[in-house]
Scaffold this motif. Structure first.
Motif, mmCIF file in Angstrom:
data_model
loop_
_atom_site.group_PDB
_atom_site.id
_atom_site.type_symbol
_atom_site.label_atom_id
_atom_site.label_comp_id
_atom_site.label_asym_id
_atom_site.label_seq_id
_atom_site.Cartn_x
_atom_site.Cartn_y
_atom_site.Cartn_z
ATOM 1 N N ASN A 168 2.163 15.345 -7.181
ATOM 2 C CA ASN A 168 2.980 16.522 -6.883
ATOM 3 C C ASN A 168 3.536 17.143 -8.159
ATOM 4 O OD1 ASN A 168 2.522 16.149 -4.164
ATOM 5 N ND2 ASN A 168 4.453 15.100 -3.782
ATOM 6 N N LEU A 169 3.871 16.307 -9.141
ATOM 7 C CA LEU A 169 4.426 16.820 -10.398
ATOM 8 C C LEU A 169 3.414 17.664 -11.175
ATOM 9 C CD1 LEU A 169 6.572 13.863 -11.838
ATOM 10 C CD2 LEU A 169 7.376 15.999 -10.809
ATOM 11 N N VAL A 170 2.121 17.376 -11.028
ATOM 12 C CA VAL A 170 1.108 18.181 -11.732
ATOM 13 C C VAL A 170 0.612 19.337 -10.873
ATOM 14 C CG1 VAL A 170 0.349 16.307 -13.243
ATOM 15 C CG2 VAL A 170 -0.789 16.628 -11.029
ATOM 16 N N GLY A 171 1.279 19.579 -9.755
ATOM 17 C CA GLY A 171 0.930 20.733 -8.929
ATOM 18 C C GLY A 171 -0.038 20.448 -7.810
ATOM 19 N N GLY A 172 -0.273 19.160 -7.506
ATOM 20 C CA GLY A 172 -1.185 18.820 -6.423
ATOM 21 C C GLY A 172 -0.612 19.161 -5.059
ATOM 22 N N ILE A 173 -1.469 19.582 -4.147
ATOM 23 C CA ILE A 173 -1.091 19.906 -2.771
ATOM 24 C C ILE A 173 -1.820 18.941 -1.855
ATOM 25 C CG2 ILE A 173 -1.074 21.671 -0.979
ATOM 26 C CD1 ILE A 173 -1.369 23.748 -3.298
ATOM 27 N N LEU A 214 0.830 -1.215 0.000
ATOM 28 C CA LEU A 214 0.000 0.000 0.000
ATOM 29 C C LEU A 214 0.863 1.263 0.000
ATOM 30 C CD1 LEU A 214 -2.990 -0.600 2.460
ATOM 31 C CD2 LEU A 214 -3.136 0.010 0.050
ATOM 32 N N LYS A 215 1.864 1.291 0.864
ATOM 33 C CA LYS A 215 2.724 2.469 0.972
ATOM 34 C C LYS A 215 3.513 2.706 -0.316
ATOM 35 C CE LYS A 215 1.471 3.398 5.151
ATOM 36 N NZ LYS A 215 0.536 4.527 5.387
ATOM 37 N N ASN A 216 3.927 1.637 -0.980
ATOM 38 C CA ASN A 216 4.643 1.793 -2.251
ATOM 39 C C ASN A 216 3.750 2.369 -3.337
ATOM 40 O OD1 ASN A 216 7.050 0.808 -1.199
ATOM 41 N ND2 ASN A 216 6.629 -1.304 -1.780
ATOM 42 N N ILE A 217 2.486 1.920 -3.354
ATOM 43 C CA ILE A 217 1.521 2.466 -4.308
ATOM 44 C C ILE A 217 1.257 3.940 -4.015
ATOM 45 C CG2 ILE A 217 -0.928 2.377 -4.969
ATOM 46 C CD1 ILE A 217 -0.714 -0.676 -4.784
ATOM 47 N N GLU A 218 1.074 4.262 -2.748
ATOM 48 C CA GLU A 218 0.837 5.656 -2.361
ATOM 49 C C GLU A 218 2.019 6.544 -2.742
ATOM 50 O OE1 GLU A 218 -0.052 5.660 1.781
ATOM 51 O OE2 GLU A 218 -1.938 4.569 1.537
ATOM 52 N N LYS A 219 3.231 6.020 -2.622
ATOM 53 C CA LYS A 219 4.431 6.789 -2.976
ATOM 54 C C LYS A 219 4.425 7.157 -4.455
ATOM 55 C CE LYS A 219 9.486 6.511 -2.746
ATOM 56 N NZ LYS A 219 10.647 5.646 -2.374
ATOM 57 N N ILE A 220 4.047 6.215 -5.309
ATOM 58 C CA ILE A 220 3.969 6.480 -6.751
ATOM 59 C C ILE A 220 2.920 7.553 -7.025
ATOM 60 C CG2 ILE A 220 3.379 5.478 -8.994
ATOM 61 C CD1 ILE A 220 4.404 2.780 -7.865
ATOM 62 N N ILE A 221 1.766 7.400 -6.402
ATOM 63 C CA ILE A 221 0.667 8.350 -6.626
ATOM 64 C C ILE A 221 1.067 9.750 -6.157
ATOM 65 C CG2 ILE A 221 -1.690 8.946 -5.921
ATOM 66 C CD1 ILE A 221 -2.253 5.909 -5.787
#
Length: 565
Positions: A62-67, A50-57
């Motif tokens: 963040n790259l598209v400007g998400g906060i 789960l944590k590895n999937i969350e890390k990718i997401i």
């Protein structure tokens, strides 16, 4: 991590009535344990995935400007009643009261709350666009939880909400997040398709679903082939209603089947295969939807037995009920006046018909209606014709919905009264986008696509551990123990490493290692260490063994990991 100090509990057998491979393997590999129907405890290996999937997401958002933000799980009922979704969700909402008798719900989604938050925090267009996202637990009181974590009552999702001064800005961010989703799922080595979809209870006018191919998926997509290449993809399983019927001309016939389709074709100058026919059928078991429309192509024949089998009609008498002539006239009249929306089921072959189609409403009345895409809210698709159709040009595949993105527009802004001052100092409604990923169900999709008879085969970027060291006779041979420890301490500096130091039979150890799916396996045994080497296996091909110099093995593993990522 050492297995002797780790919570690694595998199962040889799984409980009965567990049909999906992903559910079986998650239980056997010790990723989850069921605590109640639709509720699961995540064990260490499952939590690591789960944590590895969350890390990718997180990285791609963040790259598209998400906060990143975190809304509370408890929501007041007031906002939901204001948007009318308290009634729409109905029994799926899990409701509870605090000590002051205030009613709350366990959040299934956050559109209202996100809109309310922006209303309080942002007053000027200069702060827009903005993208907020969270990875949060959600709750839905599923009437029948099934398929393990695919259809659970408690699950984890990534929610994102974007806010814009106009629709142009919304479309730009929507496209950026669409591409980010493709990157996310490609990194996870998933086979998937993006499909234009119904907006459903979330709302909006335009959306895409991301569907991962899976033989156990609840949804279906039809893949149309041209020169052996997929060039058209359609989502099949959403429940739709055709809203607008444009009533042009009536023709009367006494036959409920297609004997008069020839006459209809002459009037509209089209071939039979360019026409569609609607069978209006009574549904005595649904008080809300008393009639159902079944649509097939003009040159096909409806299979009544299939309709009876796939729907709740009078199965005991093996028959269905057609409305009479007066009822048909009333149905068409009410459709024309937009006073009735009847549920529609179409056969798969109707999907490819375009533009204005002459339609036979089979029960004695024929009329011409518009069947163009912009008049279709949503469609349920079934195989409802006799199997005489050559199917070489398409295939239907099951799939799991892993993501859904929406261009919602101003729907919630109107409800919450979210307005900002534009550059002319005028208040304007804020446009909104909504973007979800089913984090927990992603694991099921990945397992469905990555397993063999021995267990799970994790991609490196997802795996709970990237490498496992398996010493044979670890507790009996000091030299094997010394080399295994040396490799373990060297690897764990920058690689997720598991050392299997259990005092177990080697058959049990390898069975567990293959089951939990660690992608890179290093075997330390007496035969190889005498030559200063170790044995390497890749979980994707455990029959292929490679002998590697001990001093070069770490670089070999690092190259393997980053090459596949």
């Amino acid at each position: 991590m050492r297995t002797s100090k780790y919570l690694l509990y595998t199962l040889k057998n799984v409980p009965k009535n567990i049909d999906t491979i992903s559910h079986q393997l998650m239980l056997k590999a010790g990723l989850i344990r069921q605590s109640h129907n639709g509720l699961y405890t995540w064990l260490p290996n499952g939590l690591k995935v789960l944590k590895n999937i969350e890390k990718i997401i997180r990285h791609e958002m963040n790259l598209v400007g998400g906060i990143e933000i975190c809304f509370p799980i408890l929501q007041s009922e007031n906002l939901w009643k204001q948007s009318n979704r308290f009634q729409q969700y109905g029994n799926e909402l899990i409701k509870l009261y605090d000590r002051h008798n205030n009613q709350f719900i366990l959040s299934p989604t956050y559109e209202e709350m996100a809109t309310e938050f922006i209303k309080k925090e942002i007053l000027s267009y200069k702060k827009l666009p903005i993208i907020l996202y969270q990875i949060q637990t959600k709750f839905r009181d599923e009437i029948r939880p099934r398929f393990g974590i695919i259809r659970a009552r408690e699950f984890i999702m990534k929610d994102a909400y974007s806010f814009h001064k106009n629709s142009t800005s919304l479309r730009e961010i929507y496209q950026n997040i669409y591409l980010a989703y493709e990157k996310i799922f490609n990194k996870m080595h998933l086979k998937f398709h993006a499909v234009q979809a119904d907006c459903g209870i979330i709302g909006g006018k335009f959306s895409h679903e991301f569907q991962a191919l899976s033989q156990f998926g609840e949804d279906k997509i039809i893949l149309k082939k041209k020169n052996h290449q997929i060039n058209n993809i359609t989502l099949l399983t959403k429940n739709y209603i055709i809203k607008n019927f444009f009533y042009k001309k009536k023709i009367y016939t006494k036959n409920i089947y297609n004997t008069n389709i020839h006459k209809l074709n002459k009037i509209f100058y089209l071939m039979k295969k360019k026409c569609i026919k609607i069978y209006i059928i009574k549904n005595p078991y649904d008080k809300k939807n008393k009639f159902i429309g079944y649509i097939i192509r003009g040159d096909h024949i409806i299979d009544i037995k299939k309709i009876i089998k796939k729907n709740i009609f009078d199965n005991t008498k093996n028959k269905i009920i057609f409305p009479n002539k007066t009822e048909i006239k009333n149905i068409i009249k009410n459709i024309k006046l937009k006073k009735i929306y009847i549920p529609i089921v179409i056969d798969t072959h109707v999907l490819y018909l375009k533009n204005v189609i002459p339609v036979t409403i089979i029960n004695e009345i024929h009329c011409k209606i518009n069947f163009m895409d912009h008049n279709i809210k949503s469609i349920q698709v079934q195989d409802i014709i006799f199997n005489t159709i050559h199917k070489k040009n398409y295939k239907i595949q099951n799939c799991i919905e892993i993501g859904h993105i929406f261009q919602i527009g101003v729907q919630y802004s109107k409800i919450i009264d979210l307005k900002i001052l534009n550059k002319n100092k005028c208040k304007k409604l804020v446009h909104m986008g909504c973007y979800g990923i089913g984090v927990t169900r992603l694991i099921a999709a990945i397992i469905d696509q990555n397993h063999d008879k021995n267990g799970i085969i994790w991609p490196n970027i997802i795996a709970p551990f990237q490498v496992v060291i398996v010493p044979i006779n670890y507790n009996k041979c000091q030299k094997i123990k010394k080399i295994s420890e040396k490799l373990y301490f060297e690897f764990k500096k920058n690689i997720e490493t598991l050392l299997d130091d259990r005092n177990e039979q080697i058959g049990v150890i390898f069975s567990d290692i293959n089951l939990i799916g660690i992608p890179n396996i290093i075997i330390v045994n007496k035969n190889t260490i005498n030559n200063n080497t170790v044995e390497y296996q890749n979980r994707n091909n455990i029959q292929n063994k490679i002998i590697i110099d001990i001093n070069k093995v770490k670089n070999f593993i690092v190259n393997k990991i980053y090459k596949t990522e």
